[in-house]
Scaffold this motif. Sequence first.
Motif, short mmCIF file in Angstrom:
data_model
loop_
_atom_site.label_atom_id
_atom_site.label_comp_id
_atom_site.label_asym_id
_atom_site.label_seq_id
_atom_site.Cartn_x
_atom_site.Cartn_y
_atom_site.Cartn_z
N ALA A 2 0.83 -1.19 0.00
CA ALA A 2 0.00 0.00 0.00
C ALA A 2 0.87 1.24 0.00
N GLY A 3 0.37 2.28 -0.67
CA GLY A 3 1.11 3.53 -0.72
C GLY A 3 0.79 4.40 0.47
N VAL A 4 1.21 5.65 0.38
CA VAL A 4 0.90 6.63 1.41
C VAL A 4 -0.58 6.98 1.32
N THR A 5 -1.27 6.95 2.44
CA THR A 5 -2.69 7.30 2.43
C THR A 5 -2.92 8.56 3.27
N GLN A 6 -3.89 9.35 2.84
CA GLN A 6 -4.22 10.58 3.53
C GLN A 6 -5.73 10.68 3.69
N SER A 7 -6.14 11.27 4.81
CA SER A 7 -7.57 11.51 5.02
C SER A 7 -7.77 12.83 5.76
N PRO A 8 -8.88 13.51 5.51
CA PRO A 8 -9.86 13.20 4.47
C PRO A 8 -9.37 13.64 3.10
N THR A 9 -10.09 13.33 2.06
CA THR A 9 -9.74 13.75 0.72
C THR A 9 -9.98 15.25 0.56
N HIS A 10 -11.13 15.67 1.07
CA HIS A 10 -11.50 17.08 1.03
C HIS A 10 -11.93 17.52 2.42
N LEU A 11 -11.65 18.79 2.73
CA LEU A 11 -12.00 19.34 4.02
C LEU A 11 -12.39 20.81 3.81
N ILE A 12 -13.58 21.14 4.26
CA ILE A 12 -14.05 22.53 4.14
C ILE A 12 -14.23 23.09 5.53
N LYS A 13 -13.57 24.19 5.80
CA LYS A 13 -13.61 24.83 7.11
C LYS A 13 -13.88 26.33 6.95
N THR A 14 -14.27 26.89 8.06
CA THR A 14 -14.51 28.33 8.10
C THR A 14 -13.31 29.02 8.73
N ARG A 15 -13.05 30.22 8.28
CA ARG A 15 -11.94 31.01 8.84
C ARG A 15 -12.02 31.05 10.36
N GLY A 16 -10.88 30.80 11.00
CA GLY A 16 -10.82 30.80 12.46
C GLY A 16 -10.93 29.42 13.08
#
Lengths: 114, 114
Positions: A2-16
């Motif tokens: 297995a290769g390098v894995t990252q999570s999450p794929t997408h992340l939406i946050k608000t300023r602060g």
Amino acid sequence: EAGVTQSPTHLIKTRGQQATLRCSPISGHTSVYWYQQALGLGLQFLLWYDEGEERNRGNFPPRFSGRQFPNYSSELNVNALELEDSALYLCASSSGLAGFYEQYFGPGTRLTVT
Amino acid sequence: AQSVAQPEDQVNVAEGNPLTVKCTYSVSGNPYLFWYVQYPNRGLQFLLKYITGDNLVKGSYGFEAEFNKSQTSFHLKKPSALVSDSALYFCAVRAVPNDYKLSFGAGTTVTVRA
């Protein structure tokens, strides 16, 4: 393998807000690196962990931090998010400290700050 | 300090023609040099590296690169380009022996037309 894995794929946050990104290296790799790929700024080195210790950090403010766990996985934390933190965050791993070992990259986490 | 320059933002070639992507570097001491490729919405894939020895290095997918110490260059080449080679290419350098982070060039977008 297995290769390098990252999570999450997408992340939406608000300023602060705070964001937490996770990375699992290739089995047997002890070094984990974090890079930021922001539009117009290219790939910038963020942090390097090896054997649970922070070995080096790039020119980023202290609100960018992280850690490496005993199983060599790693977490990147970004506090007090700013709009300019929107970027693709790439994690990479390598099998040793010697400089000739290439780094293998994960698919990245796309962080969007609104 | 170490740095990498990729003088061309874009390279356009016809399928079947030779492909060259240019890279020059600046380090104090001997460099370790790497080429990576990035496909849309993907992480970086390792292509090849120069550590020491033969100046001509062969890598994945038919790519090769030539290390030229006097010109501080490490150009990526492929004798016959494929449409599937269309991607973003990054040159990276690591100065030995103590600096384990990679410093990347700004990237070159390669477009291979059918």
